[in-house]
Design a protein around this motif. Structure first.
Motif, mmCIF file in Angstrom:
data_model
loop_
_atom_site.group_PDB
_atom_site.id
_atom_site.type_symbol
_atom_site.label_atom_id
_atom_site.label_comp_id
_atom_site.label_asym_id
_atom_site.label_seq_id
_atom_site.Cartn_x
_atom_site.Cartn_y
_atom_site.Cartn_z
ATOM 1 N N ILE A 12 1.044 -1.067 -0.035
ATOM 2 C CA ILE A 12 -0.002 -0.019 0.073
ATOM 3 C C ILE A 12 0.601 1.186 0.160
ATOM 4 N N GLU A 15 2.363 1.834 -3.487
ATOM 5 C CA GLU A 15 1.358 2.081 -4.374
ATOM 6 C C GLU A 15 1.110 3.669 -4.314
ATOM 7 N N LYS A 16 1.136 4.049 -2.985
ATOM 8 C CA LYS A 16 0.789 5.559 -2.467
ATOM 9 C C LYS A 16 2.269 6.517 -3.143
ATOM 10 N N ALA A 19 1.899 6.806 -6.803
ATOM 11 C CA ALA A 19 0.895 7.940 -6.986
ATOM 12 C C ALA A 19 1.390 9.315 -6.676
ATOM 13 N N ALA A 20 1.957 9.455 -5.541
ATOM 14 C CA ALA A 20 2.572 10.603 -5.065
ATOM 15 C C ALA A 20 3.732 11.154 -6.149
#
Length: 85
Positions: A12, A15-16, A19-20
């Motif tokens: 997680i 993935e964050k 995205a960031a």
């Protein structure tokens, strides 16, 4: 076999982070398209990141983060010539 909780948490966070980084790349490209020099964009991004880091972690936490970043820089993690495996 089901992944353990820590593995799921790590996925997680990864993935964050991806995205960031995409959001940051878009903001960088927008600034460049508007004629803002890369060193100005970098300075503004670092200043905002430090303000938010100090707000969330306090000065000691921010200092620890800076030390970690320094070590990673010296190790070549951020080098444009770095080969990812």
């Amino acid at each position: 076999m089901e992944p353990r909780r820590n593995e799921i948490d790590d996925m997680i966070v990864h993935e964050k982070m991806q995205a960031a980084l995409e959001y940051q790349n878009e903001a960088w490209a927008d600034g460049m398209a508007d004629g803002i020099e890369p060193e100005i964009i970098a300075d503004a991004a670092i200043a905002l990141a430090m303000r938010e880091t100090i707000r969330v972690l306090g000065e000691e936490g921010a200092e620890a983060l800076l030390e970690s970043l320094r070590e990673r820089m010296v190790a070549g993690e951020f080098s444009p010539q770095r080969n990812l495996q």
